[in-house]
Write a protein that holds these residues in place. Structure first.
Motif, PDB file in Angstrom:
ATOM      1  N   LEU A  15       0.812  -1.202   0.014  1.00 39.58           N
ATOM      2  CA  LEU A  15      -0.002  -0.095  -0.224  1.00 39.58           C
ATOM      3  C   LEU A  15       0.932   1.345  -0.108  1.00 39.58           C
ATOM      4  O   LEU A  15       1.799   1.295   0.812  1.00 39.58           O
ATOM      5  CB  LEU A  15      -0.907  -0.007   1.312  1.00 39.58           C
ATOM      6  N   GLY A  16       0.523   2.200  -0.785  1.00 37.05           N
ATOM      7  CA  GLY A  16       1.040   3.551  -0.776  1.00 37.05           C
ATOM      8  C   GLY A  16       0.349   4.144   0.696  1.00 37.05           C
ATOM      9  O   GLY A  16      -0.388   3.767   1.287  1.00 37.05           O
ATOM     10  N   VAL A  17       0.832   5.495   0.843  1.00 41.65           N
ATOM     11  CA  VAL A  17       0.599   6.116   2.007  1.00 41.65           C
ATOM     12  C   VAL A  17      -0.778   6.438   2.200  1.00 41.65           C
ATOM     13  O   VAL A  17      -1.477   6.346   3.203  1.00 41.65           O
ATOM     14  CB  VAL A  17       1.620   7.577   2.357  1.00 41.65           C
ATOM     15  N   LEU A  23      -7.433   2.591   4.480  1.00 37.69           N
ATOM     16  CA  LEU A  23      -7.597   1.494   5.185  1.00 37.69           C
ATOM     17  C   LEU A  23      -7.593   1.635   6.601  1.00 37.69           C
ATOM     18  O   LEU A  23      -8.632   1.033   7.369  1.00 37.69           O
ATOM     19  CB  LEU A  23      -6.688   0.157   4.764  1.00 37.69           C
ATOM     20  N   TYR A  24      -6.616   2.206   7.226  1.00 38.79           N
ATOM     21  CA  TYR A  24      -6.542   2.381   8.678  1.00 38.79           C
ATOM     22  C   TYR A  24      -7.901   3.128   9.112  1.00 38.79           C
ATOM     23  O   TYR A  24      -8.475   2.692  10.130  1.00 38.79           O
ATOM     24  CB  TYR A  24      -5.153   3.154   8.998  1.00 38.79           C
ATOM     25  N   THR A  25      -8.206   4.056   8.378  1.00 36.11           N
ATOM     26  CA  THR A  25      -9.286   4.943   8.853  1.00 36.11           C
ATOM     27  C   THR A  25     -10.650   3.826   8.860  1.00 36.11           C
ATOM     28  O   THR A  25     -11.514   3.981   9.785  1.00 36.11           O
ATOM     29  CB  THR A  25      -9.550   5.793   7.974  1.00 36.11           C
ATOM     30  N   ASN A  26     -10.852   3.052   7.728  1.00 36.72           N
ATOM     31  CA  ASN A  26     -11.830   2.174   7.518  1.00 36.72           C
ATOM     32  C   ASN A  26     -11.905   1.069   8.729  1.00 36.72           C
ATOM     33  O   ASN A  26     -13.082   0.665   9.039  1.00 36.72           O
ATOM     34  CB  ASN A  26     -11.844   1.529   6.277  1.00 36.72           C
ATOM     35  N   ARG A  27     -10.817   0.666   9.281  1.00 37.70           N
ATOM     36  CA  ARG A  27     -10.785  -0.417  10.234  1.00 37.70           C
ATOM     37  C   ARG A  27     -10.709   0.096  11.538  1.00 37.70           C
ATOM     38  O   ARG A  27     -11.036  -0.828  12.504  1.00 37.70           O
ATOM     39  CB  ARG A  27      -9.350  -1.342   9.770  1.00 37.70           C
ATOM     40  N   SER A  28     -10.329   1.339  11.749  1.00 39.87           N
ATOM     41  CA  SER A  28     -10.184   1.788  13.143  1.00 39.87           C
ATOM     42  C   SER A  28     -11.432   1.817  13.895  1.00 39.87           C
ATOM     43  O   SER A  28     -12.439   1.973  13.373  1.00 39.87           O
ATOM     44  CB  SER A  28      -9.499   3.093  13.423  1.00 39.87           C
ATOM     45  N   PRO A  50      -1.679  -0.991   8.532  1.00 37.39           N
ATOM     46  CA  PRO A  50      -1.577  -1.928   7.359  1.00 37.39           C
ATOM     47  C   PRO A  50      -0.566  -1.390   6.406  1.00 37.39           C
ATOM     48  O   PRO A  50      -0.516  -0.396   6.150  1.00 37.39           O
ATOM     49  CB  PRO A  50      -2.999  -1.784   6.666  1.00 37.39           C
ATOM     50  N   PHE A  51       0.185  -2.425   5.469  1.00 34.30           N
ATOM     51  CA  PHE A  51       0.969  -2.176   4.614  1.00 34.30           C
ATOM     52  C   PHE A  51       0.916  -2.788   3.359  1.00 34.30           C
ATOM     53  O   PHE A  51       1.319  -2.598   2.439  1.00 34.30           O
ATOM     54  CB  PHE A  51       2.514  -2.048   5.174  1.00 34.30           C
ATOM     55  N   LEU A  52      -0.075  -3.939   3.499  1.00 29.60           N
ATOM     56  CA  LEU A  52      -0.119  -4.920   2.086  1.00 29.60           C
ATOM     57  C   LEU A  52      -1.415  -5.324   2.525  1.00 29.60           C
ATOM     58  O   LEU A  52      -2.092  -5.634   3.509  1.00 29.60           O
ATOM     59  CB  LEU A  52       0.630  -6.126   2.559  1.00 29.60           C
ATOM     60  N   SER A  53      -2.500  -5.306   1.416  1.00 31.11           N
ATOM     61  CA  SER A  53      -3.798  -5.709   1.422  1.00 31.11           C
ATOM     62  C   SER A  53      -4.109  -6.143  -0.091  1.00 31.11           C
ATOM     63  O   SER A  53      -3.612  -6.116  -0.790  1.00 31.11           O
ATOM     64  CB  SER A  53      -4.639  -4.433   1.662  1.00 31.11           C
ATOM     65  N   ASP A  54      -5.161  -6.867   0.004  1.00 35.48           N
ATOM     66  CA  ASP A  54      -5.929  -7.418  -1.197  1.00 35.48           C
ATOM     67  C   ASP A  54      -6.609  -6.263  -1.631  1.00 35.48           C
ATOM     68  O   ASP A  54      -6.725  -4.960  -0.959  1.00 35.48           O
ATOM     69  CB  ASP A  54      -6.761  -8.469  -1.227  1.00 35.48           C
TER      70      ASP A  54
END
Length: 119
Positions: A15-17, A23-28, A50-54
């Motif tokens: 993932l880029g920044v 993704l972090y905002t969505n999961r927090s 997160p740094f890698l994701s589907d």
């Protein structure tokens, strides 16, 4: 110690920044973890970056901001923490796997005409 649990396949992306942030905002979660009644075995903790994701954000890898260890998550399952001691160890394992592929020593992948071919 090199321990490759799951090499990123064609469905996973580093993932880029901005993607990490989204993704972090969505999961927090406001309480710091999800589900709120399972602080010792959550699906997600706000300390995980997160740094890698589907593509859909259903599975991936995280850095635990508390101690730098690497873990994996899959939506609806308990997150595996401590797969690797650090990002350095994780990337060492990726390097080792790529070296094995290039040398023809990896059991499920080979290089054919300059491309990775998974069996």
């Amino acid at each position: 110690m090199l321990r490759l649990r799951r090499f990123p396949d064609e469905g996973s992306f580093f993932l880029g920044v901005r993607a990490m942030e989204n993704l972090y905002t969505n999961r927090s979660r406001p309480g710091g973890f999800d589900p709120p009644d399972q602080p010792d075995n959550p699906f997600w903790r706000n300390e995980w970056i997160p740094f890698l994701s589907d593509q859909d954000g259903w599975t991936g890898k995280v850095v635990d901001a508390r101690d730098g260890r690497i873990g994996s998550w899959f939506v609806g399952e308990i997150t595996v923490t401590g797969e690797y001691e650090s990002l350095d160890n994780y990337f060492d394992s990726v390097t080792e796997t790529l070296t094995q592929i290039a040398d023809g020593r990896h059991p499920v992948c080979e290089v054919a005409r300059g491309r990775l071919v998974w069996s």
